[in-house]
Design an enzyme around this catalytic site. Structure first.
Site, PDB file in Angstrom:
ATOM      1  N   GLY A 149       8.185  -1.601  15.082  1.00  0.00           N
ATOM      2  CA  GLY A 149       6.948  -1.010  15.573  1.00  0.00           C
ATOM      3  C   GLY A 149       6.218  -2.013  16.448  1.00  0.00           C
ATOM      4  N   CYS A 156      12.663  -5.734  12.094  1.00  0.00           N
ATOM      5  CA  CYS A 156      11.591  -6.195  12.976  1.00  0.00           C
ATOM      6  C   CYS A 156      10.217  -6.035  12.296  1.00  0.00           C
ATOM      7  CB  CYS A 156      11.657  -5.475  14.314  1.00  0.00           C
ATOM      8  SG  CYS A 156      10.695  -6.294  15.613  1.00  0.00           S
ATOM      9  N   TYR A 157       9.382  -5.108  12.756  1.00  0.00           N
ATOM     10  CA  TYR A 157       8.087  -4.878  12.094  1.00  0.00           C
ATOM     11  C   TYR A 157       8.312  -4.535  10.625  1.00  0.00           C
ATOM     12  CZ  TYR A 157       3.540  -2.754  10.988  1.00  0.00           C
ATOM     13  OH  TYR A 157       2.330  -2.441  10.416  1.00  0.00           O
ATOM     14  N   HIS A 169      17.008  -6.620  15.880  1.00  0.00           N
ATOM     15  CA  HIS A 169      17.361  -5.191  15.904  1.00  0.00           C
ATOM     16  C   HIS A 169      18.880  -5.026  15.820  1.00  0.00           C
ATOM     17  CE1 HIS A 169      13.414  -3.380  16.811  1.00  0.00           C
ATOM     18  NE2 HIS A 169      13.168  -4.533  17.426  1.00  0.00           N
ATOM     19  N   GLU A 218      20.453  -2.333  15.317  1.00  0.00           N
ATOM     20  CA  GLU A 218      20.861  -1.009  15.790  1.00  0.00           C
ATOM     21  C   GLU A 218      21.199  -0.966  17.273  1.00  0.00           C
ATOM     22  OE1 GLU A 218      16.298  -1.011  16.112  1.00  0.00           O
ATOM     23  OE2 GLU A 218      17.880  -1.956  14.909  1.00  0.00           O
ATOM     24  N   GLY A 277      22.792  27.592  27.071  1.00  0.00           N
ATOM     25  CA  GLY A 277      22.791  26.142  26.953  1.00  0.00           C
ATOM     26  C   GLY A 277      23.519  25.700  25.698  1.00  0.00           C
ATOM     27  N   ASP A 310      22.566  24.005  22.905  1.00  0.00           N
ATOM     28  CA  ASP A 310      21.967  24.177  21.577  1.00  0.00           C
ATOM     29  C   ASP A 310      22.002  25.630  21.100  1.00  0.00           C
ATOM     30  OD1 ASP A 310      21.431  21.485  21.856  1.00  0.00           O
ATOM     31  OD2 ASP A 310      19.382  21.809  22.534  1.00  0.00           O
ATOM     32  N   SER A 311      21.563  26.550  21.951  1.00  0.00           N
ATOM     33  CA  SER A 311      21.551  27.951  21.526  1.00  0.00           C
ATOM     34  C   SER A 311      22.971  28.487  21.361  1.00  0.00           C
ATOM     35  CB  SER A 311      20.763  28.814  22.519  1.00  0.00           C
ATOM     36  OG  SER A 311      21.391  28.854  23.780  1.00  0.00           O
ATOM     37  N   SER A 312      23.915  27.983  22.167  1.00  0.00           N
ATOM     38  CA  SER A 312      25.307  28.434  22.058  1.00  0.00           C
ATOM     39  C   SER A 312      25.926  28.011  20.736  1.00  0.00           C
ATOM     40  CB  SER A 312      26.136  27.878  23.224  1.00  0.00           C
ATOM     41  OG  SER A 312      25.688  28.389  24.459  1.00  0.00           O
ATOM     42  N   LYS A 359      21.941  15.538  19.619  1.00  0.00           N
ATOM     43  CA  LYS A 359      22.658  16.261  20.672  1.00  0.00           C
ATOM     44  C   LYS A 359      24.170  16.044  20.617  1.00  0.00           C
ATOM     45  CE  LYS A 359      21.881  18.811  24.434  1.00  0.00           C
ATOM     46  NZ  LYS A 359      20.962  19.958  24.454  1.00  0.00           N
TER      47      LYS A 359
END
Length: 508
Positions: free
Chosen positions: A53, A80-81, A166, A168, A222, A224-226, A364
Protein backbone atom coordinates in the site's frame (compact mmCIF):
# COMPACT_ATOMS: atom_id res chain seq x y z
CA UNK A 1 -12.29 -25.70 -1.66
CA UNK A 2 -9.05 -24.50 -0.10
CA UNK A 3 -8.75 -20.70 -0.26
CA UNK A 4 -6.21 -17.98 0.38
CA UNK A 5 -7.37 -14.53 1.44
CA UNK A 6 -5.63 -11.52 -0.08
CA UNK A 7 -6.40 -8.70 2.37
CA UNK A 8 -6.09 -5.45 0.44
CA UNK A 9 -4.54 -2.38 2.06
CA UNK A 10 -4.63 -0.27 -1.09
CA UNK A 11 -1.80 -1.95 -2.97
CA UNK A 12 -1.48 -1.55 -6.71
CA UNK A 13 -0.62 -5.26 -7.03
CA UNK A 14 -3.61 -6.71 -5.13
CA UNK A 15 -5.01 -8.46 -8.19
CA UNK A 16 -1.56 -9.60 -9.28
CA UNK A 17 -1.01 -11.32 -5.92
CA UNK A 18 -4.31 -13.18 -6.30
CA UNK A 19 -3.36 -14.13 -9.85
CA UNK A 20 -0.02 -15.54 -8.70
CA UNK A 21 -1.75 -17.62 -6.04
CA UNK A 22 -4.19 -18.99 -8.61
CA UNK A 23 -1.29 -19.73 -10.96
CA UNK A 24 -0.22 -22.17 -8.24
CA UNK A 25 -3.62 -23.91 -8.48
CA UNK A 26 -4.89 -22.42 -5.23
CA UNK A 27 -8.01 -20.27 -5.18
CA UNK A 28 -7.52 -16.71 -3.92
CA UNK A 29 -10.04 -14.01 -3.21
CA UNK A 30 -9.53 -10.33 -2.44
CA UNK A 31 -11.26 -8.54 0.43
CA UNK A 32 -10.74 -4.97 1.66
CA UNK A 33 -9.00 -4.22 4.94
CA UNK A 34 -12.39 -3.12 6.33
CA UNK A 35 -13.64 -6.73 6.33
CA UNK A 36 -14.61 -7.73 9.90
CA UNK A 37 -12.43 -10.33 11.59
CA UNK A 38 -15.42 -12.61 12.22
CA UNK A 39 -16.08 -12.71 8.47
CA UNK A 40 -12.47 -13.63 7.82
CA UNK A 41 -12.57 -16.27 10.54
CA UNK A 42 -15.71 -17.77 8.99
CA UNK A 43 -14.00 -17.97 5.60
CA UNK A 44 -11.91 -21.01 6.64
CA UNK A 45 -8.89 -19.74 4.73
CA UNK A 46 -5.71 -21.78 4.48
CA UNK A 47 -3.69 -18.58 4.76
CA UNK A 48 -3.84 -14.78 4.57
CA UNK A 49 -1.68 -12.41 2.51
CA UNK A 50 -1.49 -8.72 3.42
CA UNK A 51 -0.93 -6.57 0.32
CA UNK A 52 1.29 -3.55 -0.04
CA UNK A 53 0.00 0.00 0.00
CA UNK A 54 1.12 3.60 -0.50
CA UNK A 55 0.74 4.70 3.13
CA UNK A 56 2.83 4.80 6.32
CA UNK A 57 1.69 2.56 9.17
CA UNK A 58 2.45 5.19 11.81
CA UNK A 59 0.02 7.58 10.10
CA UNK A 60 -3.25 6.74 11.87
CA UNK A 61 -5.22 7.80 8.78
CA UNK A 62 -3.65 4.87 6.93
CA UNK A 63 -5.33 1.46 6.58
CA UNK A 64 -4.84 -0.63 9.73
CA UNK A 65 -6.25 -3.82 11.16
CA UNK A 66 -6.81 -5.33 14.57
CA UNK A 67 -3.78 -7.18 15.91
CA UNK A 68 -6.16 -10.04 16.73
CA UNK A 69 -5.77 -11.23 13.14
CA UNK A 70 -2.24 -12.36 14.02
CA UNK A 71 -3.81 -14.88 16.41
CA UNK A 72 -6.21 -16.24 13.80
CA UNK A 73 -4.36 -19.55 13.78
CA UNK A 74 -3.63 -19.60 10.03
CA UNK A 75 -0.36 -18.67 8.28
CA UNK A 76 0.07 -15.02 7.33
CA UNK A 77 2.37 -13.41 4.77
CA UNK A 78 2.87 -9.64 4.72
CA UNK A 79 4.14 -7.92 1.59
CA UNK A 80 5.74 -4.43 1.64
CA UNK A 81 3.22 -2.27 3.58
CA UNK A 82 1.76 -5.56 4.83
CA UNK A 83 5.19 -6.46 6.18
CA UNK A 84 5.46 -3.15 8.06
CA UNK A 85 1.89 -3.51 9.32
CA UNK A 86 2.69 -6.88 10.88
CA UNK A 87 5.70 -5.36 12.62
CA UNK A 88 3.59 -2.44 13.90
CA UNK A 89 0.74 -4.69 15.11
CA UNK A 90 3.13 -7.08 16.84
CA UNK A 91 4.97 -4.34 18.76
CA UNK A 92 7.91 -3.60 16.48
CA UNK A 93 9.00 -0.19 15.21
CA UNK A 94 8.51 1.21 11.73
CA UNK A 95 10.46 4.34 10.78
CA UNK A 96 11.32 6.45 7.77
CA UNK A 97 14.22 4.67 6.07
CA UNK A 98 17.57 6.54 5.88
CA UNK A 99 17.76 5.28 2.29
CA UNK A 100 14.66 4.51 0.24
CA UNK A 101 14.78 1.49 -2.05
CA UNK A 102 13.11 1.39 -5.47
CA UNK A 103 13.52 -1.12 -8.25
CA UNK A 104 15.83 -4.13 -8.40
CA UNK A 105 17.84 -4.66 -5.20
CA UNK A 106 20.20 -7.47 -4.19
CA UNK A 107 18.67 -9.51 -1.36
CA UNK A 108 20.38 -11.91 1.04
CA UNK A 109 18.14 -14.68 2.38
CA UNK A 110 18.56 -16.72 5.57
CA UNK A 111 17.01 -20.05 6.51
CA UNK A 112 13.20 -20.00 6.27
CA UNK A 113 10.41 -22.19 4.91
CA UNK A 114 9.42 -19.43 2.48
CA UNK A 115 12.96 -19.32 1.03
CA UNK A 116 13.23 -23.05 0.47
CA UNK A 117 15.05 -23.85 -2.78
CA UNK A 118 16.28 -20.33 -3.56
CA UNK A 119 19.82 -18.97 -3.64
CA UNK A 120 21.27 -17.06 -0.70
CA UNK A 121 21.61 -13.96 -2.88
CA UNK A 122 19.06 -12.94 -5.49
CA UNK A 123 17.36 -9.88 -6.98
CA UNK A 124 14.07 -8.59 -5.54
CA UNK A 125 11.81 -5.68 -6.43
CA UNK A 126 11.64 -2.98 -3.74
CA UNK A 127 9.38 0.06 -3.47
CA UNK A 128 9.44 1.62 0.01
CA UNK A 129 10.36 4.74 1.98
CA UNK A 130 9.68 3.27 5.45
CA UNK A 131 11.37 0.24 6.98
CA UNK A 132 11.27 -1.95 10.08
CA UNK A 133 13.85 -0.44 12.41
CA UNK A 134 13.07 -2.81 15.29
CA UNK A 135 11.51 -6.26 14.85
CA UNK A 136 8.75 -7.38 17.24
CA UNK A 137 9.43 -9.78 20.07
CA UNK A 138 9.33 -13.39 18.88
CA UNK A 139 10.33 -12.46 15.31
CA UNK A 140 13.70 -13.02 13.67
CA UNK A 141 15.24 -11.34 10.64
CA UNK A 142 15.50 -13.74 7.70
CA UNK A 143 16.56 -11.35 4.93
CA UNK A 144 18.58 -8.19 4.41
CA UNK A 145 19.78 -5.77 1.76
CA UNK A 146 22.61 -3.26 1.96
CA UNK A 147 20.19 -0.50 3.02
CA UNK A 148 17.42 -2.50 4.69
CA UNK A 149 18.48 -4.40 7.85
CA UNK A 150 15.09 -6.17 7.97
CA UNK A 151 14.05 -7.02 4.43
CA UNK A 152 12.22 -10.13 5.68
CA UNK A 153 11.23 -11.55 9.07
CA UNK A 154 9.39 -14.53 10.49
CA UNK A 155 7.80 -15.96 13.59
CA UNK A 156 7.84 -19.68 12.83
CA UNK A 157 5.95 -20.59 15.99
CA UNK A 158 2.96 -18.49 14.83
CA UNK A 159 3.52 -19.13 11.09
CA UNK A 160 3.79 -15.41 10.36
CA UNK A 161 6.12 -14.24 7.58
CA UNK A 162 6.80 -10.82 6.13
CA UNK A 163 8.88 -9.50 3.22
CA UNK A 164 9.64 -5.86 2.47
CA UNK A 165 9.84 -6.53 -1.28
CA UNK A 166 7.26 -7.64 -3.86
CA UNK A 167 7.55 -11.38 -4.66
CA UNK A 168 4.49 -11.21 -6.92
CA UNK A 169 6.21 -9.17 -9.64
CA UNK A 170 8.42 -10.86 -12.20
CA UNK A 171 11.34 -8.56 -11.33
CA UNK A 172 11.78 -10.52 -8.09
CA UNK A 173 13.99 -13.35 -9.27
CA UNK A 174 12.61 -16.11 -7.02
CA UNK A 175 9.33 -14.43 -6.12
CA UNK A 176 7.17 -17.15 -7.63
CA UNK A 177 9.07 -19.81 -5.67
CA UNK A 178 8.60 -17.83 -2.45
CA UNK A 179 4.84 -17.65 -2.99
CA UNK A 180 4.79 -21.35 -3.89
CA UNK A 181 6.62 -22.11 -0.65
CA UNK A 182 4.16 -20.07 1.39
CA UNK A 183 1.22 -21.88 -0.19
CA UNK A 184 2.55 -25.44 -0.11
CA UNK A 185 5.27 -25.59 2.57
CA UNK A 186 3.70 -23.20 5.10
CA UNK A 187 -0.05 -23.34 4.42
CA UNK A 188 -0.10 -26.98 3.35
CA UNK A 189 -2.20 -26.39 0.25
CA UNK A 190 -2.88 -29.30 -2.12
CA UNK A 191 -3.36 -27.29 -5.33
CA UNK A 192 -6.93 -28.30 -6.16
CA UNK A 193 -7.92 -25.14 -8.05
CA UNK A 194 -8.13 -26.28 -11.70
CA UNK A 195 -10.49 -25.21 -14.45
CA UNK A 196 -12.11 -28.63 -14.88
CA UNK A 197 -13.06 -28.64 -11.22
CA UNK A 198 -14.35 -25.07 -11.51
CA UNK A 199 -16.61 -25.97 -14.43
CA UNK A 200 -18.03 -29.05 -12.70
CA UNK A 201 -18.60 -27.24 -9.41
CA UNK A 202 -20.14 -24.19 -11.09
CA UNK A 203 -22.50 -26.27 -13.20
CA UNK A 204 -23.74 -28.11 -10.10
CA UNK A 205 -24.14 -24.84 -8.21
CA UNK A 206 -26.09 -23.26 -11.09
CA UNK A 207 -28.43 -26.24 -11.33
CA UNK A 208 -29.15 -26.09 -7.63
CA UNK A 209 -29.71 -22.32 -7.71
CA UNK A 210 -31.84 -22.17 -10.85
CA UNK A 211 -33.89 -25.31 -10.40
CA UNK A 212 -36.69 -25.37 -12.98
CA UNK A 213 -36.74 -21.59 -13.52
CA UNK A 214 -35.71 -19.77 -16.69
CA UNK A 215 -32.56 -17.67 -17.17
CA UNK A 216 -32.10 -14.64 -19.45
CA UNK A 217 -28.62 -13.53 -20.49
CA UNK A 218 -27.66 -10.45 -22.50
CA UNK A 219 -25.18 -11.85 -25.04
CA UNK A 220 -22.84 -9.34 -26.68
CA UNK A 221 -20.60 -11.84 -28.44
CA UNK A 222 -17.69 -10.76 -26.25
CA UNK A 223 -15.55 -13.15 -24.24
CA UNK A 224 -17.25 -12.79 -20.85
CA UNK A 225 -20.88 -13.07 -21.92
CA UNK A 226 -20.02 -15.90 -24.34
CA UNK A 227 -18.35 -18.01 -21.65
CA UNK A 228 -21.17 -17.26 -19.19
CA UNK A 229 -23.62 -18.48 -21.84
CA UNK A 230 -21.61 -21.65 -22.34
CA UNK A 231 -21.61 -22.46 -18.62
CA UNK A 232 -25.33 -21.76 -18.23
CA UNK A 233 -26.15 -23.84 -21.28
CA UNK A 234 -24.23 -26.79 -19.86
CA UNK A 235 -26.04 -26.35 -16.54
CA UNK A 236 -29.68 -25.82 -17.58
CA UNK A 237 -29.86 -26.24 -21.37
CA UNK A 238 -32.91 -24.69 -23.01
CA UNK A 239 -34.01 -23.05 -19.78
CA UNK A 240 -31.52 -20.41 -20.93
CA UNK A 241 -32.51 -17.62 -23.32
CA UNK A 242 -29.74 -15.47 -24.77
CA UNK A 243 -30.78 -12.09 -26.14
CA UNK A 244 -28.37 -10.77 -28.78
CA UNK A 245 -28.95 -7.22 -29.97
CA UNK A 246 -27.27 -6.63 -33.35
CA UNK A 247 -27.09 -2.88 -33.77
CA UNK A 248 -25.38 -3.16 -37.17
CA UNK A 249 -22.11 -1.81 -35.80
CA UNK A 250 -20.20 -5.07 -35.39
CA UNK A 251 -17.33 -6.28 -37.54
CA UNK A 252 -17.97 -7.99 -40.86
CA UNK A 253 -20.29 -11.01 -40.53
CA UNK A 254 -19.76 -11.01 -36.75
CA UNK A 255 -23.46 -11.09 -35.91
CA UNK A 256 -23.97 -14.16 -38.12
CA UNK A 257 -20.89 -15.81 -36.57
CA UNK A 258 -22.20 -15.27 -33.03
CA UNK A 259 -25.64 -16.66 -33.92
CA UNK A 260 -24.24 -19.69 -35.75
CA UNK A 261 -21.84 -20.46 -32.90
CA UNK A 262 -24.40 -20.45 -30.13
CA UNK A 263 -27.25 -22.09 -32.01
CA UNK A 264 -25.04 -24.94 -33.24
CA UNK A 265 -22.86 -25.61 -30.19
CA UNK A 266 -25.17 -25.07 -27.25
CA UNK A 267 -28.62 -26.05 -26.08
CA UNK A 268 -30.38 -22.73 -25.52
CA UNK A 269 -32.98 -20.34 -26.88
CA UNK A 270 -31.25 -17.70 -29.00
CA UNK A 271 -33.06 -14.45 -29.69
CA UNK A 272 -31.44 -12.12 -32.20
CA UNK A 273 -32.78 -8.59 -32.49
CA UNK A 274 -31.63 -6.90 -35.72
CA UNK A 275 -31.84 -3.20 -35.12
CA UNK A 276 -29.24 -1.72 -37.49
CA UNK A 277 -31.51 0.57 -39.51
CA UNK A 278 -33.18 1.96 -36.41
CA UNK A 279 -29.79 2.70 -34.82
CA UNK A 280 -28.69 4.60 -37.92
CA UNK A 281 -31.87 6.65 -37.93
CA UNK A 282 -31.23 7.67 -34.31
CA UNK A 283 -27.68 8.70 -35.23
CA UNK A 284 -28.53 10.66 -38.36
CA UNK A 285 -26.66 14.00 -38.40
CA UNK A 286 -24.68 13.24 -35.21
CA UNK A 287 -20.92 13.76 -35.52
CA UNK A 288 -19.67 14.29 -31.95
CA UNK A 289 -18.15 10.97 -30.72
CA UNK A 290 -19.37 11.37 -27.14
CA UNK A 291 -22.89 12.08 -28.31
CA UNK A 292 -22.74 9.01 -30.54
CA UNK A 293 -21.60 6.89 -27.60
CA UNK A 294 -24.49 8.09 -25.45
CA UNK A 295 -27.10 7.53 -28.16
CA UNK A 296 -25.79 4.06 -29.01
CA UNK A 297 -25.62 3.04 -25.34
CA UNK A 298 -29.06 4.39 -24.49
CA UNK A 299 -30.72 2.90 -27.57
CA UNK A 300 -29.02 -0.46 -27.06
CA UNK A 301 -30.44 -0.86 -23.56
CA UNK A 302 -33.86 0.41 -24.66
CA UNK A 303 -33.98 -2.31 -27.32
CA UNK A 304 -32.57 -4.93 -24.96
CA UNK A 305 -34.99 -4.30 -22.11
CA UNK A 306 -37.96 -4.04 -24.47
CA UNK A 307 -37.11 -7.51 -25.74
CA UNK A 308 -36.71 -8.78 -22.16
CA UNK A 309 -40.16 -7.42 -21.30
CA UNK A 310 -41.56 -9.61 -24.09
CA UNK A 311 -40.22 -12.74 -22.41
CA UNK A 312 -43.10 -14.29 -20.44
CA UNK A 313 -41.17 -16.32 -17.86
CA UNK A 314 -38.14 -14.22 -16.89
CA UNK A 315 -36.72 -16.27 -14.03
CA UNK A 316 -33.13 -15.21 -13.30
CA UNK A 317 -31.05 -12.52 -15.00
CA UNK A 318 -27.48 -13.57 -15.83
CA UNK A 319 -24.49 -11.30 -16.43
CA UNK A 320 -20.93 -11.90 -17.64
CA UNK A 321 -19.40 -10.14 -14.63
CA UNK A 322 -15.81 -11.21 -13.92
CA UNK A 323 -13.73 -10.79 -10.77
CA UNK A 324 -12.00 -7.47 -11.61
CA UNK A 325 -15.46 -5.99 -12.33
CA UNK A 326 -16.72 -6.49 -8.82
CA UNK A 327 -13.90 -6.68 -6.27
CA UNK A 328 -13.87 -4.13 -3.50
CA UNK A 329 -10.84 -1.99 -4.10
CA UNK A 330 -9.56 -1.19 -0.62
CA UNK A 331 -8.32 2.21 -1.85
CA UNK A 332 -10.04 5.24 -0.39
CA UNK A 333 -13.60 4.22 0.37
CA UNK A 334 -12.94 0.51 0.48
CA UNK A 335 -16.53 -0.68 0.33
CA UNK A 336 -17.26 0.99 -3.01
CA UNK A 337 -17.51 -1.60 -5.75
CA UNK A 338 -16.01 -0.67 -9.09
CA UNK A 339 -18.63 -0.11 -11.75
CA UNK A 340 -18.24 -1.87 -15.09
CA UNK A 341 -20.16 -2.37 -18.30
CA UNK A 342 -20.69 -6.04 -17.42
CA UNK A 343 -22.93 -4.93 -14.58
CA UNK A 344 -26.09 -3.27 -15.86
CA UNK A 345 -28.88 -1.53 -14.01
CA UNK A 346 -32.16 -3.42 -14.17
CA UNK A 347 -35.23 -1.23 -14.81
CA UNK A 348 -37.62 -1.07 -11.89
CA UNK A 349 -40.49 -2.49 -13.97
CA UNK A 350 -38.55 -5.68 -14.85
CA UNK A 351 -38.64 -8.27 -12.09
CA UNK A 352 -36.32 -11.29 -11.79
CA UNK A 353 -35.97 -14.10 -9.29
CA UNK A 354 -32.35 -13.00 -8.81
CA UNK A 355 -29.10 -12.15 -10.55
CA UNK A 356 -26.60 -14.84 -11.56
CA UNK A 357 -22.92 -14.10 -12.22
CA UNK A 358 -21.22 -17.45 -12.93
CA UNK A 359 -17.82 -15.90 -13.72
CA UNK A 360 -17.62 -13.49 -10.80
CA UNK A 361 -14.71 -15.42 -9.24
CA UNK A 362 -12.52 -15.45 -12.36
CA UNK A 363 -9.91 -13.22 -13.94
CA UNK A 364 -9.90 -12.63 -17.71
CA UNK A 365 -7.27 -15.25 -18.55
CA UNK A 366 -9.16 -17.78 -16.43
CA UNK A 367 -12.39 -16.95 -18.29
CA UNK A 368 -10.62 -17.67 -21.57
CA UNK A 369 -9.38 -21.03 -20.27
CA UNK A 370 -12.93 -21.97 -19.25
CA UNK A 371 -14.15 -20.92 -22.70
CA UNK A 372 -11.63 -23.19 -24.40
CA UNK A 373 -12.65 -26.15 -22.22
CA UNK A 374 -16.32 -25.49 -23.05
CA UNK A 375 -15.49 -25.76 -26.76
CA UNK A 376 -16.21 -22.12 -27.65
CA UNK A 377 -14.33 -21.20 -30.87
CA UNK A 378 -10.96 -19.51 -30.45
CA UNK A 379 -12.22 -16.50 -32.44
CA UNK A 380 -14.60 -15.73 -29.57
CA UNK A 381 -12.48 -16.88 -26.65
CA UNK A 382 -9.50 -14.77 -27.74
CA UNK A 383 -11.55 -11.93 -29.18
CA UNK A 384 -9.79 -8.59 -29.01
CA UNK A 385 -11.25 -5.71 -27.00
CA UNK A 386 -14.08 -4.12 -28.95
CA UNK A 387 -15.72 -0.83 -27.92
CA UNK A 388 -19.27 -0.97 -26.60
CA UNK A 389 -20.51 1.41 -29.34
CA UNK A 390 -18.84 -0.87 -31.90
CA UNK A 391 -17.83 0.67 -35.21
CA UNK A 392 -19.80 3.75 -34.25
CA UNK A 393 -16.58 5.15 -32.74
CA UNK A 394 -14.35 3.86 -35.53
CA UNK A 395 -16.22 5.89 -38.14
CA UNK A 396 -15.48 9.56 -37.67
CA UNK A 397 -18.23 12.04 -38.44
CA UNK A 398 -21.80 11.04 -39.30
CA UNK A 399 -22.55 7.33 -39.48
CA UNK A 400 -23.98 5.98 -42.74
CA UNK A 401 -24.54 2.47 -44.03
CA UNK A 402 -21.89 3.09 -46.72
CA UNK A 403 -19.24 4.16 -44.21
CA UNK A 404 -19.95 1.19 -41.95
CA UNK A 405 -19.57 -1.21 -44.87
CA UNK A 406 -16.27 0.41 -45.89
CA UNK A 407 -14.71 0.09 -42.44
CA UNK A 408 -16.05 -3.48 -42.07
CA UNK A 409 -14.48 -4.55 -45.36
CA UNK A 410 -11.15 -2.81 -44.67
CA UNK A 411 -11.00 -4.24 -41.16
CA UNK A 412 -11.67 -7.72 -42.53
CA UNK A 413 -8.74 -7.40 -44.95
CA UNK A 414 -6.44 -6.29 -42.12
CA UNK A 415 -7.49 -9.21 -39.92
CA UNK A 416 -7.17 -11.67 -42.78
CA UNK A 417 -3.59 -10.62 -43.50
CA UNK A 418 -2.58 -10.61 -39.82
CA UNK A 419 -3.98 -14.12 -39.50
CA UNK A 420 -2.27 -15.40 -42.63
CA UNK A 421 1.19 -14.19 -41.67
CA UNK A 422 0.80 -15.11 -37.97
CA UNK A 423 1.48 -11.56 -36.82
CA UNK A 424 -1.79 -11.20 -34.91
CA UNK A 425 -0.25 -12.91 -31.86
CA UNK A 426 2.31 -10.08 -31.68
CA UNK A 427 -0.36 -7.42 -31.27
CA UNK A 428 -2.61 -6.50 -28.34
CA UNK A 429 -5.15 -4.83 -30.63
CA UNK A 430 -5.42 -3.84 -34.27
CA UNK A 431 -8.24 -2.38 -36.36
CA UNK A 432 -9.20 0.09 -39.08
CA UNK A 433 -10.61 3.57 -38.65
CA UNK A 434 -12.55 5.58 -41.23
CA UNK A 435 -11.73 9.27 -40.69
CA UNK A 436 -14.13 11.82 -42.10
CA UNK A 437 -11.58 12.56 -44.83
CA UNK A 438 -11.48 12.14 -48.61
CA UNK A 439 -8.36 12.46 -50.72
CA UNK A 440 -7.47 12.69 -54.39
CA UNK A 441 -6.11 9.55 -56.00
CA UNK A 442 -5.67 7.92 -59.38
CA UNK A 443 -6.99 4.53 -60.42
CA UNK A 444 -6.86 3.25 -63.97
CA UNK A 445 -5.75 6.65 -65.30
CA UNK A 446 -8.81 8.25 -63.72
CA UNK A 447 -8.91 10.78 -60.93
CA UNK A 448 -10.63 9.59 -57.77
CA UNK A 449 -11.83 11.42 -54.70
CA UNK A 450 -12.44 8.72 -52.11
CA UNK A 451 -12.09 7.79 -48.47
CA UNK A 452 -8.90 7.38 -46.45
CA UNK A 453 -8.48 4.36 -44.16
CA UNK A 454 -6.24 4.54 -41.08
CA UNK A 455 -4.75 1.40 -39.52
CA UNK A 456 -4.25 1.33 -35.76
CA UNK A 457 -2.18 -1.42 -34.07
CA UNK A 458 -0.70 -1.39 -30.57
CA UNK A 459 1.30 -3.49 -28.16
CA UNK A 460 0.56 -3.30 -24.44
CA UNK A 461 0.37 -5.34 -21.26
CA UNK A 462 -2.42 -3.46 -19.52
CA UNK A 463 -3.93 -0.89 -21.96
CA UNK A 464 -3.14 1.85 -19.45
CA UNK A 465 -0.24 2.71 -21.74
CA UNK A 466 0.38 1.40 -25.24
CA UNK A 467 2.98 1.66 -27.96
CA UNK A 468 2.29 1.66 -31.68
CA UNK A 469 3.22 -1.68 -33.20
CA UNK A 470 6.23 -1.93 -35.52
CA UNK A 471 4.50 -4.05 -38.15
CA UNK A 472 6.97 -4.96 -40.92
CA UNK A 473 6.71 -2.76 -43.99
CA UNK A 474 6.07 -5.67 -46.35
CA UNK A 475 2.99 -6.67 -44.32
CA UNK A 476 1.68 -3.12 -44.26
CA UNK A 477 2.30 -2.84 -48.00
CA UNK A 478 0.25 -5.99 -48.65
CA UNK A 479 -2.60 -4.75 -46.44
CA UNK A 480 -2.62 -1.33 -48.14
CA UNK A 481 -2.60 -2.89 -51.59
CA UNK A 482 -5.49 -5.20 -50.77
CA UNK A 483 -7.61 -2.50 -49.14
CA UNK A 484 -7.26 -0.06 -52.02
CA UNK A 485 -8.00 -2.82 -54.55
CA UNK A 486 -10.71 -4.75 -52.74
CA UNK A 487 -12.63 -2.11 -50.78
CA UNK A 488 -14.78 0.15 -52.93
CA UNK A 489 -14.56 3.82 -52.04
CA UNK A 490 -11.02 3.78 -50.58
CA UNK A 491 -7.98 5.19 -52.39
CA UNK A 492 -5.49 5.78 -49.56
CA UNK A 493 -4.23 3.94 -46.45
CA UNK A 494 -2.23 5.48 -43.59
CA UNK A 495 -0.69 3.97 -40.44
CA UNK A 496 -1.12 5.54 -36.99
CA UNK A 497 2.25 5.79 -35.18
CA UNK A 498 0.97 7.48 -32.01
CA UNK A 499 1.59 5.91 -28.62
CA UNK A 500 -0.66 6.15 -25.56
CA UNK A 501 -0.14 8.72 -24.16
CA UNK A 502 -0.52 11.18 -25.81
CA UNK A 503 -3.08 9.38 -27.96
CA UNK A 504 -5.62 6.78 -26.90
CA UNK A 505 -5.98 3.31 -28.40
CA UNK A 506 -9.35 4.10 -29.96
CA UNK A 507 -9.67 7.28 -32.01
CA UNK A 508 -12.93 8.36 -30.38
Amino acid sequence: MEKILVLDFGGQYNQLIARRVRDNNVFAEILPYTTPLDEIRAGNYKGVIFTGGPNSVYDMQSPHYSAEILDLGVPILGICYGCQLIAWMAGGTVSTAPVSEYGKIEFTAKDSPIFKGIREKSTVWMSHTDYISSVPQGFEIIGTTDDCPCAAMQNRERDIYAVQFHPEVTHSEFGMQMLHNFLYVVCGCKGEWVMDNFIEATVEKLRAQIGDKKVILGLSGGVDSSVAAGLLSRAVGNQLTCVFVDQGLMRKDEGDFVEQTFTSLFDMNFVRVNYGEQFLSKLRGVTDPEEKRKIIGTEFFNVFWNEIRNQKDKGFFAQGTIYPDCIESGKGDADVIKTHHNRVNIPSDVQFAGVIEPLADLFKDEVRRVGEKLGIPRELVWRQPFPGPGLGVRVMGELTAEKIKIVQEADWVLRDEMSKNGYESELAQFFCVLPDVKTVGVMGDHRTYDHLIAIRAVTTDDFMTADWARIPYDILAKVSNRITNEVAGVNRVVYDITSKPPGTVEWA
